[in-house]
Design a protein around this motif. Structure first.
Motif, mmCIF file in Angstrom:
data_model
loop_
_atom_site.group_PDB
_atom_site.id
_atom_site.type_symbol
_atom_site.label_atom_id
_atom_site.label_comp_id
_atom_site.label_asym_id
_atom_site.label_seq_id
_atom_site.Cartn_x
_atom_site.Cartn_y
_atom_site.Cartn_z
ATOM 1 N N VAL A 1 -7.834 -23.274 -20.586
ATOM 2 C CA VAL A 1 -8.242 -24.194 -19.515
ATOM 3 C C VAL A 1 -9.639 -23.854 -19.002
ATOM 4 O O VAL A 1 -10.425 -24.743 -18.666
ATOM 5 C CB VAL A 1 -7.204 -24.171 -18.379
ATOM 6 C CG1 VAL A 1 -7.715 -24.918 -17.152
ATOM 7 C CG2 VAL A 1 -5.883 -24.781 -18.851
ATOM 8 N N LEU A 2 -9.969 -22.578 -18.986
ATOM 9 C CA LEU A 2 -11.298 -22.173 -18.513
ATOM 10 C C LEU A 2 -12.426 -22.638 -19.429
ATOM 11 O O LEU A 2 -13.586 -22.632 -19.026
ATOM 12 C CB LEU A 2 -11.346 -20.648 -18.366
ATOM 13 C CG LEU A 2 -10.530 -20.078 -17.201
ATOM 14 C CD1 LEU A 2 -10.440 -18.561 -17.306
ATOM 15 C CD2 LEU A 2 -11.129 -20.482 -15.857
ATOM 16 N N THR A 3 -12.112 -23.038 -20.662
ATOM 17 C CA THR A 3 -13.136 -23.566 -21.566
ATOM 18 C C THR A 3 -13.318 -25.073 -21.423
ATOM 19 O O THR A 3 -14.216 -25.639 -22.032
ATOM 20 C CB THR A 3 -12.802 -23.256 -23.036
ATOM 21 O OG1 THR A 3 -11.687 -24.047 -23.479
ATOM 22 C CG2 THR A 3 -12.489 -21.778 -23.237
ATOM 23 N N TRP A 4 -12.507 -25.732 -20.617
ATOM 24 C CA TRP A 4 -12.581 -27.192 -20.530
ATOM 25 C C TRP A 4 -13.905 -27.710 -19.982
ATOM 26 O O TRP A 4 -14.376 -28.754 -20.442
ATOM 27 C CB TRP A 4 -11.402 -27.727 -19.714
ATOM 28 C CG TRP A 4 -10.102 -27.676 -20.473
ATOM 29 C CD1 TRP A 4 -9.886 -27.113 -21.704
ATOM 30 C CD2 TRP A 4 -8.842 -28.176 -20.049
ATOM 31 N NE1 TRP A 4 -8.573 -27.235 -22.070
ATOM 32 C CE2 TRP A 4 -7.899 -27.879 -21.069
ATOM 33 C CE3 TRP A 4 -8.397 -28.830 -18.904
ATOM 34 C CZ2 TRP A 4 -6.551 -28.248 -20.968
ATOM 35 C CZ3 TRP A 4 -7.052 -29.186 -18.807
ATOM 36 C CH2 TRP A 4 -6.155 -28.908 -19.828
ATOM 37 N N PRO A 5 -14.538 -27.041 -19.011
ATOM 38 C CA PRO A 5 -15.861 -27.540 -18.607
ATOM 39 C C PRO A 5 -16.844 -27.600 -19.772
ATOM 40 O O PRO A 5 -17.644 -28.546 -19.863
ATOM 41 C CB PRO A 5 -16.307 -26.516 -17.548
ATOM 42 C CG PRO A 5 -15.027 -25.986 -16.988
ATOM 43 C CD PRO A 5 -14.096 -25.919 -18.153
ATOM 44 N N LEU A 6 -16.783 -26.621 -20.669
ATOM 45 C CA LEU A 6 -17.656 -26.628 -21.846
ATOM 46 C C LEU A 6 -17.328 -27.807 -22.747
ATOM 47 O O LEU A 6 -18.234 -28.506 -23.237
ATOM 48 C CB LEU A 6 -17.502 -25.310 -22.604
ATOM 49 C CG LEU A 6 -18.165 -25.226 -23.981
ATOM 50 C CD1 LEU A 6 -19.668 -25.450 -23.880
ATOM 51 C CD2 LEU A 6 -17.850 -23.884 -24.635
#
Length: 311
Positions: free
Chosen positions: A19-24
């Motif tokens: 989930v922490l990679t979703w902004p990327l």
């Protein structure tokens, strides 16, 4: 030569890290609106990304991708994705190993290969990480690609202000997820039973949700203790979990993947932290509150109840 229209993001970590990679991923979709952005990840995470982010995915575990490590032939579908990629993001390698060399060989010199260290591997060896959030750590690694770094930073800011999508009217009551991948990150189960009992007495509708980890870890007596209080939803897939969380009025749980998913969906989230530092791992999203105690079992049911009842 086929046109290069693919962006590939390789990821093999747990749900919270994913989930922490979703902004990327959203930044890549914004920068390359004519391209197809694919997560190359486990099937469950890929389907979740398709549902929430409206991007594509392919199964890292069954589509022959292991041959990038073993130097074997890629199956035709995987080979096509790589040869038609103009950008490859990898959370699997350091950029100078055999996997990276193999990916560069197949994709060709025209494709950009961007290796990124997953935040879960950065806690100790990376200077400065102890003072920044995991999502900011990802952005910092993008400094050699300024346009992508700035787009990711803007998306991250938007997520922390609004979440990732418009939710339906919240009608699902309070969702409690009492598990986590790490045992030391779990608030005692009997405290959750007390909390749920007190919330119900206060007029709140409460549902427990559990996944495969909890089914494997807990005894039948533990599960029965939850079921005597209120309903328990068994989420066997991440899409099941998404459906439960999307309409939740509130989420309460440990530092875990479900907490990260609830937060980024803009569900009012109360995350309980113990050994991990919320400065690094607080879920993204506009309505996230944190309670922390070390050890976590020092946190009382009364304190969690009081915070959960405060709007």
């Amino acid at each position: 030569m086929p046109p290069r229209r693919n962006v590939l993001i390789f990821h093999a970590g747990a749900l919270g890290d994913f989930v922490l990679t979703w902004p990327l991923a959203l930044a890549l979709a914004r920068l390359y609106p004519q391209s197809r952005v694919y997560y190359v990840t486990s099937s469950g995470k890929g389907k979740l990304a398709e549902r929430t982010l409206r991007i594509d995915s392919t199964d890292l575990d069954t589509a022959g991708w292991h041959n990038l490590f073993a130097a074997g032939p890629l199956p035709p579908a995987a080979l096509k994705l790589v040869t038609e990629a103009h950008t490859i993001i990898s959370f699997l390698t350091d950029g100078v190993d055999a996997w990276s060399a193999r990916a560069r060989q197949i994709a060709g010199a025209e494709a950009a290969l961007i290796p990124l260290i997953p935040p879960t591997r950065a806690v100790l060896p990376q200077p400065g990480f102890e003072r920044e959030h995991a999502a900011d750590f990802i952005v910092r690694q993008l400094a050699p690609w300024p346009a992508l770094a700035e787009a990711t930073r803007q998306i991250l800011r938007s997520i922390n202000e609004r979440g990732i999508a418009t939710r339906p009217p919240p009608t699902g009551g309070t969702i409690i997820h009492p598990g986590s991948g790490g045992r030391d990150k779990c608030w005692p189960l009997d405290r959750y039973v007390t909390l749920a009992t007190r919330l119900i007495a206060a007029g709140r509708r409460v549902t427990f949700t559990i996944g495969e980890v909890e089914l494997d870890r807990w005894s039948p007596q533990d599960l029965s203790a939850l079921e005597t209080i209120t309903s328990v939803k068994h989420c066997t897939t991440l899409l099941d979990l998404f459906s439960v969380l999307q309409s939740a009025e509130q989420f309460i749980g440990n530092d875990s993947g479900p907490a990260h998913l609830a937060g980024i969906l803009a569900v009012p989230t109360l995350a309980l932290f113990g050994p991990t530092d919320p400065a690094n791992w607080k879920p993204l999203g506009p309505n996230v509150r944190i309670l922390r105690a070390t050890p976590l079992d020092n946190l009382s049911a009364e304190e969690v109840l009081s915070t959960s009842l405060t709007e």
